[in-house]
Scaffold this motif. Sequence first.
Motif, PDB file in Angstrom:
ATOM      1  N   LYS A 106      52.772  37.608  29.465  1.00  0.00           N
ATOM      2  CA  LYS A 106      53.007  37.868  28.040  1.00  0.00           C
ATOM      3  C   LYS A 106      54.172  38.830  27.817  1.00  0.00           C
ATOM      4  O   LYS A 106      54.734  38.873  26.732  1.00  0.00           O
ATOM      5  N   SER A 107      54.544  39.617  28.836  1.00  0.00           N
ATOM      6  CA  SER A 107      55.590  40.627  28.697  1.00  0.00           C
ATOM      7  C   SER A 107      56.989  40.090  28.957  1.00  0.00           C
ATOM      8  O   SER A 107      57.968  40.738  28.598  1.00  0.00           O
ATOM      9  N   LYS A 108      57.111  38.927  29.561  1.00  0.00           N
ATOM     10  CA  LYS A 108      58.434  38.399  29.913  1.00  0.00           C
ATOM     11  C   LYS A 108      59.291  38.241  28.664  1.00  0.00           C
ATOM     12  O   LYS A 108      58.863  37.686  27.666  1.00  0.00           O
ATOM     13  N   GLY A 109      60.498  38.766  28.744  1.00  0.00           N
ATOM     14  CA  GLY A 109      61.444  38.653  27.643  1.00  0.00           C
ATOM     15  C   GLY A 109      61.267  39.685  26.547  1.00  0.00           C
ATOM     16  O   GLY A 109      62.061  39.735  25.617  1.00  0.00           O
ATOM     17  N   ARG A 110      60.246  40.507  26.623  1.00  0.00           N
ATOM     18  CA  ARG A 110      60.026  41.540  25.606  1.00  0.00           C
ATOM     19  C   ARG A 110      60.830  42.790  25.946  1.00  0.00           C
ATOM     20  O   ARG A 110      61.020  43.103  27.115  1.00  0.00           O
ATOM     21  N   PRO A 111      61.242  43.543  24.918  1.00  0.00           N
ATOM     22  CA  PRO A 111      61.889  44.830  25.204  1.00  0.00           C
ATOM     23  C   PRO A 111      60.878  45.786  25.843  1.00  0.00           C
ATOM     24  O   PRO A 111      59.658  45.613  25.698  1.00  0.00           O
ATOM     25  N   TYR A 128      49.908  43.198  42.767  1.00  0.00           N
ATOM     26  CA  TYR A 128      48.878  43.096  41.732  1.00  0.00           C
ATOM     27  C   TYR A 128      47.536  43.666  42.209  1.00  0.00           C
ATOM     28  O   TYR A 128      46.826  44.314  41.449  1.00  0.00           O
ATOM     29  N   ALA A 129      47.184  43.429  43.473  1.00  0.00           N
ATOM     30  CA  ALA A 129      45.905  43.927  43.991  1.00  0.00           C
ATOM     31  C   ALA A 129      45.881  45.453  44.007  1.00  0.00           C
ATOM     32  O   ALA A 129      44.888  46.076  43.631  1.00  0.00           O
ATOM     33  N   GLY A 130      46.968  46.065  44.438  1.00  0.00           N
ATOM     34  CA  GLY A 130      47.050  47.523  44.440  1.00  0.00           C
ATOM     35  C   GLY A 130      47.079  48.087  43.035  1.00  0.00           C
ATOM     36  O   GLY A 130      46.461  49.122  42.748  1.00  0.00           O
ATOM     37  N   PHE A 131      47.802  47.426  42.133  1.00  0.00           N
ATOM     38  CA  PHE A 131      47.860  47.817  40.717  1.00  0.00           C
ATOM     39  C   PHE A 131      46.447  47.801  40.156  1.00  0.00           C
ATOM     40  O   PHE A 131      46.016  48.725  39.458  1.00  0.00           O
ATOM     41  N   SER A 132      45.692  46.764  40.499  1.00  0.00           N
ATOM     42  CA  SER A 132      44.318  46.624  40.036  1.00  0.00           C
ATOM     43  C   SER A 132      43.448  47.767  40.552  1.00  0.00           C
ATOM     44  O   SER A 132      42.646  48.336  39.805  1.00  0.00           O
ATOM     45  N   ARG A 133      43.589  48.098  41.819  1.00  0.00           N
ATOM     46  CA  ARG A 133      42.788  49.183  42.393  1.00  0.00           C
ATOM     47  C   ARG A 133      43.123  50.526  41.747  1.00  0.00           C
ATOM     48  O   ARG A 133      42.244  51.364  41.571  1.00  0.00           O
ATOM     49  N   LEU A 134      44.375  50.750  41.391  1.00  0.00           N
ATOM     50  CA  LEU A 134      44.770  52.008  40.756  1.00  0.00           C
ATOM     51  C   LEU A 134      44.252  52.128  39.329  1.00  0.00           C
ATOM     52  O   LEU A 134      43.928  53.213  38.864  1.00  0.00           O
ATOM     53  N   THR A 135      44.193  51.002  38.617  1.00  0.00           N
ATOM     54  CA  THR A 135      43.886  51.036  37.186  1.00  0.00           C
ATOM     55  C   THR A 135      42.465  50.631  36.837  1.00  0.00           C
ATOM     56  O   THR A 135      41.979  50.957  35.754  1.00  0.00           O
ATOM     57  N   GLY A 136      41.820  49.875  37.710  1.00  0.00           N
ATOM     58  CA  GLY A 136      40.495  49.355  37.382  1.00  0.00           C
ATOM     59  C   GLY A 136      40.546  48.086  36.555  1.00  0.00           C
ATOM     60  O   GLY A 136      39.514  47.560  36.154  1.00  0.00           O
ATOM     61  N   LEU A 137      41.742  47.564  36.291  1.00  0.00           N
ATOM     62  CA  LEU A 137      41.898  46.309  35.554  1.00  0.00           C
ATOM     63  C   LEU A 137      41.865  45.145  36.538  1.00  0.00           C
ATOM     64  O   LEU A 137      42.301  45.269  37.675  1.00  0.00           O
ATOM     65  N   ARG A 138      41.373  44.014  36.105  1.00  0.00           N
ATOM     66  CA  ARG A 138      41.330  42.836  36.966  1.00  0.00           C
ATOM     67  C   ARG A 138      42.740  42.306  37.208  1.00  0.00           C
ATOM     68  O   ARG A 138      43.605  42.383  36.330  1.00  0.00           O
ATOM     69  N   THR A 139      42.946  41.719  38.384  1.00  0.00           N
ATOM     70  CA  THR A 139      44.264  41.179  38.695  1.00  0.00           C
ATOM     71  C   THR A 139      44.648  40.076  37.718  1.00  0.00           C
ATOM     72  O   THR A 139      45.813  39.956  37.342  1.00  0.00           O
ATOM     73  N   GLY A 140      43.683  39.272  37.278  1.00  0.00           N
ATOM     74  CA  GLY A 140      43.969  38.222  36.290  1.00  0.00           C
ATOM     75  C   GLY A 140      44.473  38.806  34.978  1.00  0.00           C
ATOM     76  O   GLY A 140      45.375  38.248  34.346  1.00  0.00           O
ATOM     77  N   THR A 141      43.903  39.914  34.569  1.00  0.00           N
ATOM     78  CA  THR A 141      44.348  40.594  33.346  1.00  0.00           C
ATOM     79  C   THR A 141      45.781  41.071  33.517  1.00  0.00           C
ATOM     80  O   THR A 141      46.624  40.887  32.633  1.00  0.00           O
ATOM     81  N   LEU A 142      46.081  41.672  34.665  1.00  0.00           N
ATOM     82  CA  LEU A 142      47.435  42.174  34.913  1.00  0.00           C
ATOM     83  C   LEU A 142      48.445  41.036  34.964  1.00  0.00           C
ATOM     84  O   LEU A 142      49.543  41.162  34.403  1.00  0.00           O
TER      85      LEU A 142
END
Length: 109
Positions: free
Chosen positions: A48-53, A28-42
């Motif tokens: 929210k994505s669990k179980g979704r297609p 999550y920390a690396g994902f955050s650094r790549l995207t600029g999104l906060r880790t809490g948001t990710l």
Amino acid sequence: MDTNQDTSAAGGVDDDPAAWPDDRMVDYAGFSRLTGLRTGTLRHYGTKSKGRPAERRLIPEPDDHAREPDGSAIEARPRWKVSTVRAWMASRPGTGRAGVKRGPRRSTS
């Protein structure tokens, strides 16, 4: 340096996410650094994505999970390839709610 390690530790030669190789695994920390999104948001997107297609997920499916010493996956520690994160960012819609047209701004005076 092993390119399959998490990127949560700051500093070092590959401190610039733009220089990270596509096959590097990020948490999550690396994902955050790549995207600029906060880790809490990710993390929220992940919950929210669990179980979704796939087409309705808010975050891409993890490519892997961190491992215990015995080799079993730690489900709470997902990891993605840098290429997965970059592809997700390239396919994201712009800011705002999808399908909502914005009208002209109202004057505040």
